[in-house]
Write a protein that holds these residues in place. Structure first.
Motif, PDB file in Angstrom:
ATOM      1  N   GLY A  70      25.209 -37.742 -38.072  1.00 14.44           N
ATOM      2  CA  GLY A  70      26.048 -36.832 -38.826  1.00 14.44           C
ATOM      3  C   GLY A  70      25.251 -36.134 -39.905  1.00 14.44           C
ATOM      4  O   GLY A  70      24.431 -36.757 -40.582  1.00 14.44           O
ATOM      5  N   ASP A  71      25.465 -34.826 -40.070  1.00  5.99           N
ATOM      6  CA  ASP A  71      24.685 -34.052 -41.032  1.00  5.99           C
ATOM      7  C   ASP A  71      25.564 -33.178 -41.931  1.00  5.99           C
ATOM      8  O   ASP A  71      25.414 -33.184 -43.139  1.00  5.99           O
ATOM      9  CB  ASP A  71      23.671 -33.180 -40.283  1.00  5.99           C
ATOM     10  CG  ASP A  71      22.690 -32.479 -41.197  1.00  5.99           C
ATOM     11  OD1 ASP A  71      22.173 -33.132 -42.131  1.00  5.99           O
ATOM     12  OD2 ASP A  71      22.430 -31.278 -40.984  1.00  5.99           O
ATOM     13  N   LEU A  72      26.496 -32.430 -41.336  1.00  3.64           N
ATOM     14  CA  LEU A  72      27.327 -31.494 -42.083  1.00  3.64           C
ATOM     15  C   LEU A  72      28.752 -31.503 -41.556  1.00  3.64           C
ATOM     16  O   LEU A  72      28.996 -31.963 -40.452  1.00  3.64           O
ATOM     17  CB  LEU A  72      26.806 -30.052 -41.924  1.00  3.64           C
ATOM     18  CG  LEU A  72      25.399 -29.725 -42.369  1.00  3.64           C
ATOM     19  CD1 LEU A  72      25.043 -28.324 -41.897  1.00  3.64           C
ATOM     20  CD2 LEU A  72      25.307 -29.804 -43.880  1.00  3.64           C
ATOM     21  N   TYR A  77      32.378 -31.612 -37.270  1.00  6.50           N
ATOM     22  CA  TYR A  77      31.235 -32.403 -37.695  1.00  6.50           C
ATOM     23  C   TYR A  77      30.004 -31.918 -36.942  1.00  6.50           C
ATOM     24  O   TYR A  77      30.020 -31.822 -35.729  1.00  6.50           O
ATOM     25  CB  TYR A  77      31.489 -33.888 -37.424  1.00  6.50           C
ATOM     26  CG  TYR A  77      32.623 -34.427 -38.252  1.00  6.50           C
ATOM     27  CD1 TYR A  77      32.379 -35.079 -39.452  1.00  6.50           C
ATOM     28  CD2 TYR A  77      33.948 -34.249 -37.857  1.00  6.50           C
ATOM     29  CE1 TYR A  77      33.426 -35.551 -40.230  1.00  6.50           C
ATOM     30  CE2 TYR A  77      34.996 -34.717 -38.625  1.00  6.50           C
ATOM     31  CZ  TYR A  77      34.728 -35.366 -39.805  1.00  6.50           C
ATOM     32  OH  TYR A  77      35.767 -35.827 -40.575  1.00  6.50           O
ATOM     33  N   ILE A  78      28.953 -31.621 -37.704  1.00  6.61           N
ATOM     34  CA  ILE A  78      27.700 -31.143 -37.121  1.00  6.61           C
ATOM     35  C   ILE A  78      26.685 -32.282 -37.177  1.00  6.61           C
ATOM     36  O   ILE A  78      26.476 -32.886 -38.232  1.00  6.61           O
ATOM     37  CB  ILE A  78      27.165 -29.914 -37.890  1.00  6.61           C
ATOM     38  CG1 ILE A  78      28.214 -28.811 -37.980  1.00  6.61           C
ATOM     39  CG2 ILE A  78      25.870 -29.410 -37.264  1.00  6.61           C
ATOM     40  CD1 ILE A  78      28.637 -28.216 -36.662  1.00  6.61           C
ATOM     41  N   THR A  79      26.075 -32.540 -36.033  1.00 12.76           N
ATOM     42  CA  THR A  79      25.073 -33.599 -35.964  1.00 12.76           C
ATOM     43  C   THR A  79      23.678 -32.997 -35.889  1.00 12.76           C
ATOM     44  O   THR A  79      23.478 -31.880 -35.421  1.00 12.76           O
ATOM     45  CB  THR A  79      25.285 -34.495 -34.733  1.00 12.76           C
ATOM     46  OG1 THR A  79      25.153 -33.709 -33.555  1.00 12.76           O
ATOM     47  CG2 THR A  79      26.648 -35.155 -34.768  1.00 12.76           C
ATOM     48  N   MET A 137      38.801 -35.356 -33.607  1.00 12.38           N
ATOM     49  CA  MET A 137      37.604 -35.063 -34.358  1.00 12.38           C
ATOM     50  C   MET A 137      36.706 -34.202 -33.477  1.00 12.38           C
ATOM     51  O   MET A 137      36.442 -34.538 -32.338  1.00 12.38           O
ATOM     52  CB  MET A 137      36.903 -36.360 -34.760  1.00 12.38           C
ATOM     53  CG  MET A 137      35.646 -36.113 -35.521  1.00 12.38           C
ATOM     54  SD  MET A 137      34.649 -37.556 -35.992  1.00 12.38           S
ATOM     55  CE  MET A 137      35.799 -38.823 -36.324  1.00 12.38           C
ATOM     56  N   LEU A 138      36.263 -33.091 -34.041  1.00 13.02           N
ATOM     57  CA  LEU A 138      35.384 -32.185 -33.324  1.00 13.02           C
ATOM     58  C   LEU A 138      33.947 -32.425 -33.768  1.00 13.02           C
ATOM     59  O   LEU A 138      33.659 -32.420 -34.966  1.00 13.02           O
ATOM     60  CB  LEU A 138      35.778 -30.737 -33.602  1.00 13.02           C
ATOM     61  CG  LEU A 138      37.226 -30.379 -33.278  1.00 13.02           C
ATOM     62  CD1 LEU A 138      37.578 -29.026 -33.841  1.00 13.02           C
ATOM     63  CD2 LEU A 138      37.429 -30.409 -31.780  1.00 13.02           C
ATOM     64  N   ILE A 139      33.066 -32.620 -32.794  1.00  9.67           N
ATOM     65  CA  ILE A 139      31.664 -32.877 -33.090  1.00  9.67           C
ATOM     66  C   ILE A 139      30.811 -31.901 -32.290  1.00  9.67           C
ATOM     67  O   ILE A 139      30.996 -31.757 -31.077  1.00  9.67           O
ATOM     68  CB  ILE A 139      31.269 -34.329 -32.735  1.00  9.67           C
ATOM     69  CG1 ILE A 139      32.153 -35.313 -33.508  1.00  9.67           C
ATOM     70  CG2 ILE A 139      29.794 -34.571 -33.023  1.00  9.67           C
ATOM     71  CD1 ILE A 139      31.966 -36.756 -33.102  1.00  9.67           C
ATOM     72  N   LYS A 140      29.903 -31.246 -32.986  1.00 15.41           N
ATOM     73  CA  LYS A 140      28.975 -30.311 -32.345  1.00 15.41           C
ATOM     74  C   LYS A 140      27.591 -30.566 -32.898  1.00 15.41           C
ATOM     75  O   LYS A 140      27.417 -31.051 -34.016  1.00 15.41           O
ATOM     76  CB  LYS A 140      29.365 -28.849 -32.631  1.00 15.41           C
ATOM     77  CG  LYS A 140      30.727 -28.462 -32.111  1.00 15.41           C
ATOM     78  CD  LYS A 140      30.726 -28.391 -30.610  1.00 15.41           C
ATOM     79  CE  LYS A 140      32.089 -27.968 -30.085  1.00 15.41           C
ATOM     80  NZ  LYS A 140      32.146 -27.928 -28.649  1.00 15.41           N
ATOM     81  N   SER A 141      26.580 -30.200 -32.126  1.00 15.30           N
ATOM     82  CA  SER A 141      25.200 -30.387 -32.581  1.00 15.30           C
ATOM     83  C   SER A 141      24.759 -29.214 -33.442  1.00 15.30           C
ATOM     84  O   SER A 141      25.325 -28.120 -33.380  1.00 15.30           O
ATOM     85  CB  SER A 141      24.262 -30.507 -31.377  1.00 15.30           C
ATOM     86  OG  SER A 141      24.182 -29.255 -30.707  1.00 15.30           O
ATOM     87  N   SER A 142      23.725 -29.437 -34.241  1.00 14.67           N
ATOM     88  CA  SER A 142      23.179 -28.358 -35.064  1.00 14.67           C
ATOM     89  C   SER A 142      22.620 -27.252 -34.178  1.00 14.67           C
ATOM     90  O   SER A 142      22.660 -26.076 -34.551  1.00 14.67           O
ATOM     91  CB  SER A 142      22.107 -28.890 -36.015  1.00 14.67           C
ATOM     92  OG  SER A 142      21.045 -29.485 -35.293  1.00 14.67           O
ATOM     93  N   THR A 143      22.149 -27.606 -32.995  1.00  5.76           N
ATOM     94  CA  THR A 143      21.656 -26.600 -32.052  1.00  5.76           C
ATOM     95  C   THR A 143      22.791 -25.672 -31.638  1.00  5.76           C
ATOM     96  O   THR A 143      22.612 -24.450 -31.581  1.00  5.76           O
ATOM     97  CB  THR A 143      21.048 -27.279 -30.801  1.00  5.76           C
ATOM     98  OG1 THR A 143      20.006 -28.156 -31.225  1.00  5.76           O
ATOM     99  CG2 THR A 143      20.513 -26.260 -29.830  1.00  5.76           C
TER     100      THR A 143
END
Length: 90
Positions: free
Chosen positions: A35-37, A28-30, A1-7
């Protein structure tokens, strides 16, 4: 699972895009640690949608079978189709 920030998405879209294209996985964008998008390549999205469509068709066929619909072997199906298309040509 790939997770990155909205920044990261905001400041480095190119890297996120390249990652989505390279991995064919959702990212996954946090936002503020939550979690957001979910972002994915169009190719990965379309493949996922096709898989879901096929799964729905298989589920519908299974429900039809369980309800007592006739079951045919591949050979029987081939013969039935040939008969149907032979009628249409006439």
């Amino acid at each position: 699972m790939l997770i990155k920030s909205s920044t990261c998405l905001r400041n480095d879209y190119g890297t996120i895009s390249a990652l989505a294209l390279a991995t064919h996985e959702p990212i996954y964008i946090t936002k503020n640690g939550e979690g957001d998008l979910v972002v994915m390549s169009i190719e990965a999205f379309e493949k996922r949608e096709e898989t879901l469509r096929l799964r729905n068709k298989v589920e519908a066929a299974e429900q039809f079978r369980l309800a007592g619909a006739p079951v045919y072997t591949p050979e029987q199906s081939q013969a039935r189709l040939e008969k149907i298309y032979a009628r249409k040509k006439s």
